[in-house]
Motif scaffolding. Sequence first.
Motif, PDB file in Angstrom:
ATOM      1  N   GLN A 140       2.574  -6.544  17.653  1.00 48.35           N
ATOM      2  CA  GLN A 140       3.985  -6.210  17.900  1.00 48.35           C
ATOM      3  C   GLN A 140       4.942  -7.112  17.124  1.00 48.35           C
ATOM      4  O   GLN A 140       6.002  -7.504  17.613  1.00 48.35           O
ATOM      5  N   ASP A 141       4.559  -7.389  15.880  1.00 51.14           N
ATOM      6  CA  ASP A 141       5.385  -8.187  14.969  1.00 51.14           C
ATOM      7  C   ASP A 141       6.119  -7.213  14.042  1.00 51.14           C
ATOM      8  O   ASP A 141       5.581  -6.769  13.019  1.00 51.14           O
ATOM      9  N   ALA A 142       7.349  -6.870  14.397  1.00 53.11           N
ATOM     10  CA  ALA A 142       8.091  -5.835  13.670  1.00 53.11           C
ATOM     11  C   ALA A 142       8.345  -6.220  12.220  1.00 53.11           C
ATOM     12  O   ALA A 142       8.203  -5.389  11.308  1.00 53.11           O
ATOM     13  N   GLU A 143       8.723  -7.480  11.980  1.00 57.38           N
ATOM     14  CA  GLU A 143       9.030  -7.889  10.607  1.00 57.38           C
ATOM     15  C   GLU A 143       7.781  -7.868   9.734  1.00 57.38           C
ATOM     16  O   GLU A 143       7.823  -7.444   8.570  1.00 57.38           O
ATOM     17  N   ALA A 144       6.661  -8.328  10.289  1.00 55.48           N
ATOM     18  CA  ALA A 144       5.413  -8.314   9.520  1.00 55.48           C
ATOM     19  C   ALA A 144       4.962  -6.882   9.256  1.00 55.48           C
ATOM     20  O   ALA A 144       4.425  -6.577   8.184  1.00 55.48           O
ATOM     21  N   ALA A 145       5.189  -5.995  10.220  1.00 55.64           N
ATOM     22  CA  ALA A 145       4.817  -4.589  10.039  1.00 55.64           C
ATOM     23  C   ALA A 145       5.643  -3.961   8.924  1.00 55.64           C
ATOM     24  O   ALA A 145       5.113  -3.226   8.080  1.00 55.64           O
ATOM     25  N   ARG A 146       6.942  -4.250   8.908  1.00 53.73           N
ATOM     26  CA  ARG A 146       7.796  -3.732   7.832  1.00 53.73           C
ATOM     27  C   ARG A 146       7.328  -4.265   6.471  1.00 53.73           C
ATOM     28  O   ARG A 146       7.249  -3.515   5.493  1.00 53.73           O
ATOM     29  N   ALA A 147       7.049  -5.555   6.421  1.00 59.02           N
ATOM     30  CA  ALA A 147       6.631  -6.178   5.160  1.00 59.02           C
ATOM     31  C   ALA A 147       5.311  -5.588   4.670  1.00 59.02           C
ATOM     32  O   ALA A 147       5.135  -5.326   3.471  1.00 59.02           O
ATOM     33  N   ALA A 148       4.370  -5.373   5.594  1.00 58.76           N
ATOM     34  CA  ALA A 148       3.058  -4.833   5.209  1.00 58.76           C
ATOM     35  C   ALA A 148       3.182  -3.395   4.715  1.00 58.76           C
ATOM     36  O   ALA A 148       2.523  -3.003   3.741  1.00 58.76           O
ATOM     37  N   MET A 149       4.027  -2.608   5.381  1.00 62.58           N
ATOM     38  CA  MET A 149       4.221  -1.222   4.946  1.00 62.58           C
ATOM     39  C   MET A 149       4.925  -1.184   3.584  1.00 62.58           C
ATOM     40  O   MET A 149       4.546  -0.397   2.703  1.00 62.58           O
ATOM     41  N   ARG A 150       5.931  -2.032   3.414  1.00 61.46           N
ATOM     42  CA  ARG A 150       6.632  -2.073   2.124  1.00 61.46           C
ATOM     43  C   ARG A 150       5.663  -2.451   1.002  1.00 61.46           C
ATOM     44  O   ARG A 150       5.675  -1.851  -0.078  1.00 61.46           O
ATOM     45  N   LEU A 151       4.815  -3.455   1.255  1.00 64.35           N
ATOM     46  CA  LEU A 151       3.850  -3.885   0.246  1.00 64.35           C
ATOM     47  C   LEU A 151       2.891  -2.750  -0.096  1.00 64.35           C
ATOM     48  O   LEU A 151       2.597  -2.502  -1.273  1.00 64.35           O
ATOM     49  N   HIS A 152       2.392  -2.060   0.921  1.00 66.04           N
ATOM     50  CA  HIS A 152       1.454  -0.956   0.723  1.00 66.04           C
ATOM     51  C   HIS A 152       2.055   0.134  -0.165  1.00 66.04           C
ATOM     52  O   HIS A 152       1.445   0.576  -1.147  1.00 66.04           O
ATOM     53  N   LEU A 153       3.265   0.569   0.158  1.00 69.45           N
ATOM     54  CA  LEU A 153       3.880   1.674  -0.570  1.00 69.45           C
ATOM     55  C   LEU A 153       4.360   1.251  -1.955  1.00 69.45           C
ATOM     56  O   LEU A 153       4.244   2.015  -2.924  1.00 69.45           O
ATOM     57  N   THR A 154       4.910   0.039  -2.069  1.00 66.48           N
ATOM     58  CA  THR A 154       5.364  -0.416  -3.387  1.00 66.48           C
ATOM     59  C   THR A 154       4.171  -0.712  -4.300  1.00 66.48           C
ATOM     60  O   THR A 154       4.272  -0.523  -5.518  1.00 66.48           O
ATOM     61  N   ASN A 155       3.051  -1.158  -3.734  1.00 67.25           N
ATOM     62  CA  ASN A 155       1.844  -1.330  -4.544  1.00 67.25           C
ATOM     63  C   ASN A 155       1.405   0.006  -5.137  1.00 67.25           C
ATOM     64  O   ASN A 155       1.059   0.099  -6.318  1.00 67.25           O
ATOM     65  N   SER A 156       1.409   1.041  -4.305  1.00 68.95           N
ATOM     66  CA  SER A 156       1.028   2.376  -4.788  1.00 68.95           C
ATOM     67  C   SER A 156       1.978   2.837  -5.883  1.00 68.95           C
ATOM     68  O   SER A 156       1.550   3.357  -6.920  1.00 68.95           O
ATOM     69  N   ARG A 157       3.269   2.642  -5.640  1.00 67.37           N
ATOM     70  CA  ARG A 157       4.255   3.067  -6.635  1.00 67.37           C
ATOM     71  C   ARG A 157       4.094   2.288  -7.935  1.00 67.37           C
ATOM     72  O   ARG A 157       4.177   2.850  -9.032  1.00 67.37           O
ATOM     73  N   GLU A 158       3.855   0.978  -7.844  1.00 69.72           N
ATOM     74  CA  GLU A 158       3.725   0.143  -9.036  1.00 69.72           C
ATOM     75  C   GLU A 158       2.484   0.520  -9.839  1.00 69.72           C
ATOM     76  O   GLU A 158       2.528   0.583 -11.076  1.00 69.72           O
ATOM     77  N   ARG A 159       1.370   0.800  -9.147  1.00 72.30           N
ATOM     78  CA  ARG A 159       0.158   1.218  -9.858  1.00 72.30           C
ATOM     79  C   ARG A 159       0.419   2.507 -10.639  1.00 72.30           C
ATOM     80  O   ARG A 159      -0.007   2.657 -11.781  1.00 72.30           O
ATOM     81  N   VAL A 214       4.008  17.842  -8.237  1.00 76.42           N
ATOM     82  CA  VAL A 214       2.856  18.031  -9.110  1.00 76.42           C
ATOM     83  C   VAL A 214       2.737  16.990 -10.218  1.00 76.42           C
ATOM     84  O   VAL A 214       1.633  16.758 -10.717  1.00 76.42           O
ATOM     85  N   THR A 215       3.827  16.372 -10.634  1.00 77.42           N
ATOM     86  CA  THR A 215       3.751  15.418 -11.738  1.00 77.42           C
ATOM     87  C   THR A 215       3.739  13.988 -11.211  1.00 77.42           C
ATOM     88  O   THR A 215       4.051  13.730 -10.045  1.00 77.42           O
ATOM     89  N   LEU A 216       3.402  13.074 -12.109  1.00 80.71           N
ATOM     90  CA  LEU A 216       3.400  11.663 -11.739  1.00 80.71           C
ATOM     91  C   LEU A 216       4.791  11.212 -11.321  1.00 80.71           C
ATOM     92  O   LEU A 216       4.955  10.448 -10.363  1.00 80.71           O
ATOM     93  N   ARG A 217       5.803  11.691 -12.031  1.00 85.54           N
ATOM     94  CA  ARG A 217       7.181  11.343 -11.662  1.00 85.54           C
ATOM     95  C   ARG A 217       7.522  11.848 -10.254  1.00 85.54           C
ATOM     96  O   ARG A 217       8.198  11.164  -9.487  1.00 85.54           O
ATOM     97  N   ASP A 218       7.064  13.055  -9.929  1.00 87.38           N
ATOM     98  CA  ASP A 218       7.307  13.604  -8.594  1.00 87.38           C
ATOM     99  C   ASP A 218       6.688  12.716  -7.520  1.00 87.38           C
ATOM    100  O   ASP A 218       7.308  12.399  -6.498  1.00 87.38           O
ATOM    101  N   VAL A 219       5.437  12.323  -7.745  1.00 85.70           N
ATOM    102  CA  VAL A 219       4.727  11.508  -6.762  1.00 85.70           C
ATOM    103  C   VAL A 219       5.408  10.154  -6.599  1.00 85.70           C
ATOM    104  O   VAL A 219       5.546   9.633  -5.481  1.00 85.70           O
TER     105      VAL A 219
END
Length: 253
Positions: A216-235, A97-102
């Motif tokens: 089927q570029d596994a490394e690029a897929a990992r990098a894109a997912m990491r960027l997506h989630l860390t961007n959300s966390r950083e915002r 429920v809190t920002l810290r939780d999310v």
Amino acid sequence: MSNDSTLPRPRRKSRSLAQDLVAELTRQIREGQIKRGEKLPTESEIMEAHGVSRTVVREAISRLQASGTVETRHGIGTFVLDTPSTSGFRIDPATIVTLRDVMAILELRVSLEVECAGLAARRRSAEQLAAMRAALDTFNRASQASDAVASDFQFHMQIALATGNRYFTDIMSHFGTSIIPRTRLDSAHIARADQQQYQARLSREHEEIYEAIARQDAEAARAAMRLHLTNSRERLRQAHEEAESRQAGSEPA
């Protein structure tokens, strides 16, 4: 003497209504009115049968997903699982429920979904890729926040399914749509962006993940997912620090 029955009753909160609906659907499943493996009624049918809003129905379904009672199959419907989850792993989505939780959930998702994306890129089938595309198309067309949340979750769930590892999908199903920050916070407002700009940014990040998995570029897929989630966390982290700073500045010396 006044008649108490004429006094207006306080409006019940959607969370309480959702919990009541969860209890009723669970009872129907337990008593066999809705059988294992059977599809639940549609959202509209549940709304009409129980006199609740679409928001309440979706919250109840999310809780049933989190408890391992049902699973939602994109484009088909929500089904009662043959065997209810007996896992000891329990994180109640209602407690996020809190920002810290999310932010904490986003940290967990980074460790989980980055590897999901890499495995999905190597293992996905053409049908699974098509399901990811369908989820993204639905997200891009969504005009209601609740629809965007559902399709956002489906995109991430389809990636987990494409790994071929049921433990990834079990964890994703456990959380349900509660892993999407917008179900707990007004993320667009927190990120100081209007809803259209916010969704466009998320869409671009999703497309980068999809394109890497498609080729089927596994490394690029990992990098894109990491960027997506860390961007959300950083915002959210920046917003959290700004909120704390404003609160400290408003307190009397």
